[in-house]
Design an enzyme around this catalytic site. Structure first.
Site, PDB file in Angstrom:
ATOM      1  N   GLY A  80       0.827  -1.194   0.000  1.00  0.00           N
ATOM      2  CA  GLY A  80       0.000   0.000   0.000  1.00  0.00           C
ATOM      3  C   GLY A  80       0.865   1.248   0.000  1.00  0.00           C
ATOM      4  O   GLY A  80       2.098   1.179  -0.009  1.00  0.00           O
ATOM      5  N   LEU A  81       0.196   2.398   0.027  1.00  0.00           N
ATOM      6  CA  LEU A  81       0.894   3.680   0.000  1.00  0.00           C
ATOM      7  C   LEU A  81       0.692   4.424   1.311  1.00  0.00           C
ATOM      8  O   LEU A  81      -0.433   4.730   1.697  1.00  0.00           O
ATOM      9  CB  LEU A  81       0.375   4.547  -1.150  1.00  0.00           C
ATOM     10  CG  LEU A  81       1.032   5.930  -1.269  1.00  0.00           C
ATOM     11  CD1 LEU A  81       2.462   5.795  -1.778  1.00  0.00           C
ATOM     12  CD2 LEU A  81       0.220   6.840  -2.190  1.00  0.00           C
ATOM     13  N   GLY A  82       1.799   4.716   1.993  1.00  0.00           N
ATOM     14  CA  GLY A  82       1.745   5.575   3.164  1.00  0.00           C
ATOM     15  C   GLY A  82       1.774   7.028   2.717  1.00  0.00           C
ATOM     16  O   GLY A  82       2.473   7.371   1.765  1.00  0.00           O
ATOM     17  N   ASP A 106      -3.170   4.738   2.671  1.00  0.00           N
ATOM     18  CA  ASP A 106      -3.223   4.947   4.116  1.00  0.00           C
ATOM     19  C   ASP A 106      -2.989   6.412   4.434  1.00  0.00           C
ATOM     20  O   ASP A 106      -2.019   7.012   3.963  1.00  0.00           O
ATOM     21  CB  ASP A 106      -2.157   4.098   4.812  1.00  0.00           C
ATOM     22  CG  ASP A 106      -2.166   4.297   6.324  1.00  0.00           C
ATOM     23  OD1 ASP A 106      -2.957   3.593   6.994  1.00  0.00           O
ATOM     24  OD2 ASP A 106      -1.417   5.155   6.814  1.00  0.00           O
ATOM     25  N   TYR A 166      -2.224  13.771   9.394  1.00  0.00           N
ATOM     26  CA  TYR A 166      -1.311  13.985   8.271  1.00  0.00           C
ATOM     27  C   TYR A 166      -1.677  15.185   7.405  1.00  0.00           C
ATOM     28  O   TYR A 166      -0.818  15.737   6.712  1.00  0.00           O
ATOM     29  CB  TYR A 166      -1.264  12.757   7.359  1.00  0.00           C
ATOM     30  CG  TYR A 166      -0.771  11.488   7.989  1.00  0.00           C
ATOM     31  CD1 TYR A 166      -0.119  11.481   9.217  1.00  0.00           C
ATOM     32  CD2 TYR A 166      -0.964  10.261   7.349  1.00  0.00           C
ATOM     33  CE1 TYR A 166       0.324  10.297   9.785  1.00  0.00           C
ATOM     34  CE2 TYR A 166      -0.519   9.080   7.900  1.00  0.00           C
ATOM     35  CZ  TYR A 166       0.115   9.100   9.131  1.00  0.00           C
ATOM     36  OH  TYR A 166       0.543   7.926   9.685  1.00  0.00           O
ATOM     37  N   LYS A 170      -7.138   7.519  10.193  1.00  0.00           N
ATOM     38  CA  LYS A 170      -6.961   7.254  11.625  1.00  0.00           C
ATOM     39  C   LYS A 170      -7.433   8.441  12.456  1.00  0.00           C
ATOM     40  O   LYS A 170      -7.281   9.597  12.045  1.00  0.00           O
ATOM     41  CB  LYS A 170      -5.485   6.982  11.941  1.00  0.00           C
ATOM     42  CG  LYS A 170      -4.830   5.949  11.044  1.00  0.00           C
ATOM     43  CD  LYS A 170      -3.365   5.768  11.395  1.00  0.00           C
ATOM     44  CE  LYS A 170      -2.596   5.119  10.271  1.00  0.00           C
ATOM     45  NZ  LYS A 170      -2.352   6.033   9.138  1.00  0.00           N
ATOM     46  N   HIS A 198      -5.486   5.982  16.072  1.00  0.00           N
ATOM     47  CA  HIS A 198      -4.096   6.178  15.661  1.00  0.00           C
ATOM     48  C   HIS A 198      -3.096   5.756  16.735  1.00  0.00           C
ATOM     49  O   HIS A 198      -2.106   5.087  16.455  1.00  0.00           O
ATOM     50  CB  HIS A 198      -3.873   7.647  15.295  1.00  0.00           C
ATOM     51  CG  HIS A 198      -2.701   7.864  14.403  1.00  0.00           C
ATOM     52  ND1 HIS A 198      -2.567   8.973  13.591  1.00  0.00           N
ATOM     53  CD2 HIS A 198      -1.580   7.120  14.172  1.00  0.00           C
ATOM     54  CE1 HIS A 198      -1.434   8.900  12.912  1.00  0.00           C
ATOM     55  NE2 HIS A 198      -0.814   7.786  13.246  1.00  0.00           N
TER      56      HIS A 198
END
Length: 418
Positions: free
Chosen positions: A146-148, A170, A175, A204, A239
């Site tokens: 996946g992609l953070g 994600d 963020y 999250k 989170h």
């Protein structure tokens, strides 16, 4: 894992001449009907047989716990922002990612997700998936790369990732990348480049938004930021188990246990209301997870924690696996500055495989049944991070990497948090 529901064509006739519909068909009809109006299932899934994912009711018991590290909340935020790019040196183009068919969407998203709503409904617990399995909205967390999207992560980077083949994204309230992901996905849906059922989005709940009412409000805002994804957000995690407070501070465990419980109850309600499809946790150590399993009406489907060759989390992995919870790894490459790319063991394996160190590490995680979410803003590295599906590590190579364990955290040891 949910399977295709096959229609029953055989029907029997009673002595009175009436046609009798098999009980499995009736059970399936009642289950779908109850789901469509937001009620608990009218019948247990065991009546439906092999066509529907079985509801597992595992016991809520047993665990242990290890040790070190404690940055402050400010220092952790600074660490996250400073470590914004994963360093990875993959070579070669990635194979196209598998995407789920409409049949998979029906059984994965509807059966594993929407059918299990309401009080007392335990989450469907899927078995560990196959490496490179299809990404299905609302289905189990796929065992793929996946992609953070740690801060800051602009819309243009998400668009690059979509073009590279990413379908698992994600993010987090903290963020500030939810809107960028939402805009990029919306544009891809409108253009026909992507279908909603082939995308899985995780966000999250920020520490400051923990508690019942703040969680309800903030997750609804996240849904708006993400472009009001059809069917809701695929997965929402708590989170952190608490603010960055050590467990040995007087009264801390009791205080934050209550906060976690209220937050989890809010997520259960949000799932029941259709705002989110599945719920889980992030940075929950063994004690936090055991506590949650003791009262959760809906079981967490994922625990996302820091995992890499220098911090392998074997004890937590045993617990998570035994409870049927999927394991997800952030900072799988150590954020590029703890020495993984210079490690002689990893370099030797990478040379033998004609792959990069990053590809070896990501493949190592996948073979352990862990979904990695590396972060990159570089188009070449985004593609290289998907170049992990055409080779495998031997048992000897897996054992060699296992010996690299040193309990080194990039962020903080979640086992020490209250």
């Amino acid at each position: 894992m949910a399977r295709e529901v096959r229609g029953h064509r055989s029907r029997s006739v009673s002595a009175s001449g009436r046609i009798r519909t098999p009980s499995k068909c009736l059970a399936f009809f009642l289950l779908v009907l109850s789901s469509s109006v937001g009620l608990r299932p009218l019948v247990p899934t065991t009546m439906i047989g092999r066509g529907i994912a079985h509801q597992s009711r595992h016991s809520h018991s047993r665990r242990v716990a290890p040790a070190p590290s404690r940055p402050t909340s400010d220092s952790v935020s600074e660490t996250r922002r400073a470590a914004s790019a994963e360093g990875d040196d993959n070579g070669g183009a990635p194979p196209p990612l598998c995407v789920g068919s409409r049949r998979h969407v029906l059984t994965g998203a509807v059966v594993a997700g929407a059918l299990w709503r309401g009080e007392g409904a335990a989450a469907s617990i899927p078995p560990r998936g196959a490496i490179g399995e299809p990404v299905v909205s609302g289905g189990p967390l796929p065992l793929t790369v996946g992609l953070g999207t740690g801060p800051p992560y602009a819309q243009r980077y998400v668009e690059l990732a979509i073009d590279a083949g990413y379908r698992l994204f994600d993010t987090a309230q903290e963020y500030g990348s939810e809107e960028g992901i939402g805009n990029a996905l919306k544009a891809a849906f409108v253009s026909g480049k992507l279908k909603r059922q082939d995308v899985f989005v995780t966000t999250k709940v920020e520490i400051d938004n923990m508690g019942y009412e703040p969680t309800i409000k903030s997750v609804r805002e996240s849904l708006d930021s993400l472009g009001r994804l059809e069917g809701g957000i695929d997965l929402v995690l708590i989170h952190w188990p608490c603010p960055f407070v050590r467990k040995d501070e007087p009264g801390a465990i009791a205080k934050y246990s209550k906060l976690r419980r209220k937050t989890w109850e809010a997520l259960e309600r949000l799932q029941q209301d259709g705002v989110v499809k599945q719920i889980g946790v992030s940075n929950f150590g063994k004690r936090h997870l055991k506590e949650l399993l003791g009262y959760a009406k809906v079981r967490p489907v994922v625990d996302q924690v820091e995992v890499h060759p220098y911090n392998q989390r074997r004890d937590l992995e045993k617990l998570v696996t035994s409870e049927g919870i999927r394991f997800e790894a952030y900072s799988p490459l150590g954020k590029g500055y703890i020495g993984l790319f210079e490690d002689p063991v990893l370099i030797a394996i990478a040379d033998a495989k004609k792959k990069s160190v990053a590809a070896v590490v990501l493949r190592w995680l996948l073979q352990r049944g862990i979904t990695p979410i590396p972060l990159s803003r570089n188009e070449k590295r985004l593609k290289e991070n998907l170049d992990v599906f055409d080779f495998a590590l031997t048992e000897e190579e897996m054992r060699a990497i296992a010996k690299l364990e040193r309990g080194q955290f990039v962020l903080t040891d979640d086992e020490q948090l209250a």
